[in-house]
Write a protein that holds these residues in place. Structure first.
Motif, PDB file in Angstrom:
ATOM      1  N   ILE A 205      71.753  10.652 -18.006  1.00  0.00           N
ATOM      2  CA  ILE A 205      71.688  11.900 -18.762  1.00  0.00           C
ATOM      3  C   ILE A 205      73.049  12.261 -19.359  1.00  0.00           C
ATOM      4  O   ILE A 205      73.143  12.731 -20.499  1.00  0.00           O
ATOM      5  CB  ILE A 205      71.179  13.047 -17.856  1.00  0.00           C
ATOM      6  CG1 ILE A 205      69.739  12.758 -17.414  1.00  0.00           C
ATOM      7  CG2 ILE A 205      71.258  14.391 -18.568  1.00  0.00           C
ATOM      8  CD1 ILE A 205      69.215  13.734 -16.370  1.00  0.00           C
ATOM      9  N   GLY A 206      74.101  12.028 -18.591  1.00  0.00           N
ATOM     10  CA  GLY A 206      75.434  12.453 -19.018  1.00  0.00           C
ATOM     11  C   GLY A 206      75.979  11.702 -20.211  1.00  0.00           C
ATOM     12  O   GLY A 206      76.564  12.314 -21.115  1.00  0.00           O
ATOM     13  N   PHE A 207      75.792  10.373 -20.244  1.00  0.00           N
ATOM     14  CA  PHE A 207      76.360   9.589 -21.346  1.00  0.00           C
ATOM     15  C   PHE A 207      75.761   9.941 -22.712  1.00  0.00           C
ATOM     16  O   PHE A 207      76.504  10.103 -23.691  1.00  0.00           O
ATOM     17  CB  PHE A 207      76.215   8.095 -21.059  1.00  0.00           C
ATOM     18  CG  PHE A 207      77.429   7.515 -20.383  1.00  0.00           C
ATOM     19  CD1 PHE A 207      78.662   7.503 -21.018  1.00  0.00           C
ATOM     20  CD2 PHE A 207      77.350   6.982 -19.108  1.00  0.00           C
ATOM     21  CE1 PHE A 207      79.791   6.973 -20.405  1.00  0.00           C
ATOM     22  CE2 PHE A 207      78.473   6.459 -18.474  1.00  0.00           C
ATOM     23  CZ  PHE A 207      79.695   6.455 -19.129  1.00  0.00           C
ATOM     24  N   PRO A 208      74.444  10.068 -22.834  1.00  0.00           N
ATOM     25  CA  PRO A 208      73.908  10.480 -24.140  1.00  0.00           C
ATOM     26  C   PRO A 208      74.425  11.845 -24.578  1.00  0.00           C
ATOM     27  O   PRO A 208      74.705  12.048 -25.775  1.00  0.00           O
ATOM     28  CB  PRO A 208      72.395  10.501 -23.909  1.00  0.00           C
ATOM     29  CG  PRO A 208      72.176   9.530 -22.796  1.00  0.00           C
ATOM     30  CD  PRO A 208      73.364   9.686 -21.914  1.00  0.00           C
ATOM     31  N   LEU A 209      74.549  12.788 -23.625  1.00  0.00           N
ATOM     32  CA  LEU A 209      75.075  14.106 -23.972  1.00  0.00           C
ATOM     33  C   LEU A 209      76.521  14.010 -24.423  1.00  0.00           C
ATOM     34  O   LEU A 209      76.953  14.723 -25.348  1.00  0.00           O
ATOM     35  CB  LEU A 209      74.948  15.050 -22.775  1.00  0.00           C
ATOM     36  CG  LEU A 209      73.523  15.425 -22.350  1.00  0.00           C
ATOM     37  CD1 LEU A 209      73.554  16.316 -21.122  1.00  0.00           C
ATOM     38  CD2 LEU A 209      72.780  16.111 -23.489  1.00  0.00           C
ATOM     39  N   LYS A 210      77.270  13.119 -23.789  1.00  0.00           N
ATOM     40  CA  LYS A 210      78.671  12.935 -24.187  1.00  0.00           C
ATOM     41  C   LYS A 210      78.763  12.313 -25.577  1.00  0.00           C
ATOM     42  O   LYS A 210      79.636  12.680 -26.381  1.00  0.00           O
ATOM     43  CB  LYS A 210      79.378  12.054 -23.160  1.00  0.00           C
ATOM     44  CG  LYS A 210      80.851  11.817 -23.469  1.00  0.00           C
ATOM     45  CD  LYS A 210      81.502  10.958 -22.385  1.00  0.00           C
ATOM     46  CE  LYS A 210      82.974  10.731 -22.704  1.00  0.00           C
ATOM     47  NZ  LYS A 210      83.630   9.899 -21.667  1.00  0.00           N
ATOM     48  N   VAL A 211      77.871  11.381 -25.869  1.00  0.00           N
ATOM     49  CA  VAL A 211      77.893  10.702 -27.179  1.00  0.00           C
ATOM     50  C   VAL A 211      77.638  11.686 -28.316  1.00  0.00           C
ATOM     51  O   VAL A 211      78.272  11.612 -29.383  1.00  0.00           O
ATOM     52  CB  VAL A 211      76.863   9.560 -27.203  1.00  0.00           C
ATOM     53  CG1 VAL A 211      76.687   9.017 -28.616  1.00  0.00           C
ATOM     54  CG2 VAL A 211      77.296   8.446 -26.259  1.00  0.00           C
ATOM     55  N   VAL A 212      76.738  12.643 -28.092  1.00  0.00           N
ATOM     56  CA  VAL A 212      76.428  13.618 -29.144  1.00  0.00           C
ATOM     57  C   VAL A 212      77.428  14.759 -29.182  1.00  0.00           C
ATOM     58  O   VAL A 212      77.288  15.682 -29.989  1.00  0.00           O
ATOM     59  CB  VAL A 212      74.996  14.159 -28.982  1.00  0.00           C
ATOM     60  CG1 VAL A 212      73.985  13.044 -29.079  1.00  0.00           C
ATOM     61  CG2 VAL A 212      74.846  14.911 -27.660  1.00  0.00           C
ATOM     62  N   GLY A 213      78.430  14.704 -28.298  1.00  0.00           N
ATOM     63  CA  GLY A 213      79.505  15.684 -28.359  1.00  0.00           C
ATOM     64  C   GLY A 213      79.328  16.921 -27.517  1.00  0.00           C
ATOM     65  O   GLY A 213      80.103  17.882 -27.655  1.00  0.00           O
ATOM     66  N   LEU A 214      78.349  16.933 -26.618  1.00  0.00           N
ATOM     67  CA  LEU A 214      78.160  18.091 -25.754  1.00  0.00           C
ATOM     68  C   LEU A 214      79.076  17.985 -24.533  1.00  0.00           C
ATOM     69  O   LEU A 214      79.066  16.970 -23.839  1.00  0.00           O
ATOM     70  CB  LEU A 214      76.703  18.191 -25.294  1.00  0.00           C
ATOM     71  CG  LEU A 214      75.671  18.488 -26.391  1.00  0.00           C
ATOM     72  CD1 LEU A 214      74.273  18.499 -25.803  1.00  0.00           C
ATOM     73  CD2 LEU A 214      75.989  19.824 -27.070  1.00  0.00           C
ATOM     74  N   PRO A 215      79.889  19.030 -24.279  1.00  0.00           N
ATOM     75  CA  PRO A 215      80.815  18.969 -23.131  1.00  0.00           C
ATOM     76  C   PRO A 215      80.095  18.884 -21.794  1.00  0.00           C
ATOM     77  O   PRO A 215      80.681  18.437 -20.805  1.00  0.00           O
ATOM     78  CB  PRO A 215      81.614  20.274 -23.252  1.00  0.00           C
ATOM     79  CG  PRO A 215      80.749  21.186 -24.066  1.00  0.00           C
ATOM     80  CD  PRO A 215      79.998  20.307 -25.017  1.00  0.00           C
ATOM     81  N   LEU A 216      78.837  19.296 -21.760  1.00  0.00           N
ATOM     82  CA  LEU A 216      78.078  19.208 -20.506  1.00  0.00           C
ATOM     83  C   LEU A 216      77.942  17.767 -20.033  1.00  0.00           C
ATOM     84  O   LEU A 216      77.803  17.511 -18.829  1.00  0.00           O
ATOM     85  CB  LEU A 216      76.695  19.834 -20.705  1.00  0.00           C
ATOM     86  CG  LEU A 216      75.781  19.897 -19.470  1.00  0.00           C
ATOM     87  CD1 LEU A 216      76.426  20.725 -18.372  1.00  0.00           C
ATOM     88  CD2 LEU A 216      74.416  20.449 -19.852  1.00  0.00           C
ATOM     89  N   GLY A 217      77.989  16.826 -20.975  1.00  0.00           N
ATOM     90  CA  GLY A 217      77.874  15.418 -20.610  1.00  0.00           C
ATOM     91  C   GLY A 217      78.989  14.974 -19.681  1.00  0.00           C
ATOM     92  O   GLY A 217      78.750  14.296 -18.677  1.00  0.00           O
ATOM     93  N   ASP A 218      80.227  15.350 -20.007  1.00  0.00           N
ATOM     94  CA  ASP A 218      81.365  15.002 -19.139  1.00  0.00           C
ATOM     95  C   ASP A 218      81.223  15.630 -17.758  1.00  0.00           C
ATOM     96  O   ASP A 218      81.552  15.002 -16.745  1.00  0.00           O
ATOM     97  CB  ASP A 218      82.670  15.462 -19.787  1.00  0.00           C
ATOM     98  CG  ASP A 218      83.071  14.588 -20.965  1.00  0.00           C
ATOM     99  OD1 ASP A 218      82.776  13.377 -20.917  1.00  0.00           O
ATOM    100  OD2 ASP A 218      83.668  15.115 -21.926  1.00  0.00           O
TER     101      ASP A 218
END
Length: 309
Positions: A205-218
């Protein structure tokens, strides 16, 4: 004489505060030296009265006399087990740990498809044979399957540590089920599902969110990494408890999991070796020398390994 009164005073005070074990200890010590009072569970308040007497030569002396209420003695029929506050607190903390770990494992188990759960369902020892391939793909067993260092490396390196994820799941689930069956029914780890899948889902879940630029991913990725790291430290602690049953010596420095490579790798390989040996003995399997752990890199199998070494 004054020392005996101090002992009796503190004994009474400790009893009133509820520390019966300590109170009885003080009582026994003071009675043996200065009193013929029987061993008691409760000590009544002591009353001191000063009186003055006069001798024949008219010299006044002061004498202290002591009176006590009759002690309460215990018989075999009247003796009961007293649960102290500290025992209750310890038991409560153990129950909380068990409930947390068990609930965590059950929760994350529900996120896995049924076909996977059926394949990795815990089995009794003997479901797999002694061939290398069989041990690499075998589901978890009780007692656990011995997986020596050479086997772990053989499975991990060609799969870019992919197989190590399966190893992690298997050993955690084996320890979890072993504690449920053999260690009084209380677990101290989150099992294969509760340890591995928070990390797996966090990465997915985290990596796709990080790819789209959402800080929640990190944040999700960091939380997942912290979870699997905490589980690794806890695994080392549990392995220490198991292997110390033989000689009382803990083989692993659990906190090494927090150190940078290669030290975290060293303690990880040592955990693999000693857990494998523990399960081998539990299953009464013959000893087979692990060339990597005992000959090529003997620090892996040494009884104790320090940072200096």
């Amino acid at each position: 004489m004054m020392r005996s009164w101090y002992r009796l005073f503190f004994t009474s005070l400790l009893y009133l505060l509820g520390n019966n074990d300590v109170a009885i200890g003080f009582t026994a010590s003071s009675m043996n030296q200065h009193s013929n009072i029987k061993r008691t569970v409760a000590i009544r308040p002591i009353v001191l009265r000063a009186t003055t007497t006069k001798s024949d030569d008219t010299t006044a002396t002061a004498a202290a006399t002591t009176t006590t209420n009759p002690p309460i003695t215990t018989t075999a029929a009247e003796t009961t087990t007293t649960t102290t506050y500290y025992d209750t607190k310890k038991r409560s903390s153990e129950e909380l740990i068990h409930e947390f770990c068990y609930g965590t494992n059950e929760f994350w188990k529900k996120t896995v498809i049924q076909s996977v759960k059926d394949y990795v369902e815990i089995r009794d020892a003997g479901s797999c044979d002694n061939t290398t391939l069989s041990r690499l793909v075998a589901p978890p067993e009780i007692p656990g399957i011995p997986r020596p260092v050479w086997l772990t490396i053989l499975g991990s390196v060609p799969t870019a540590l992919g197989w190590y994820g399966y190893y992690k799941f298997s050993v955690e689930e084996e320890l979890f089920q072993y504690e449920l069956r053999e260690e009084g029914g209380r677990v101290t780890g989150c099992g294969g599902y509760g340890t591995l899948f928070p990390f797996v889902w966090g990465i997915l879940i985290g990596f796709p969110l990080k790819v789209v630029g959402l800080p929640l991913g990190d944040t999700i990725i960091d939380a997942s990494a912290l979870w699997i790291l905490a589980g690794q430290v806890n695994l080392y602690r549990r392995v220490n408890e198991l292997v110390s049953e033989e000689d009382g010596e803990q083989k692993l420095h659990a906190w090494w999991a927090l150190l940078p490579p290669p030290l975290d790798v060293v303690v990880g390989l040592r955990q693999v070796h000693f857990l494998s040996e523990y399960w081998r003995k539990k299953r009464d399997e013959p000893y087979v020398k692990d060339v990597i752990a005992e000959d090529l890199f003997p620090f892996i199998s040494s009884s104790r390994f320090t940072l200096k070494e």
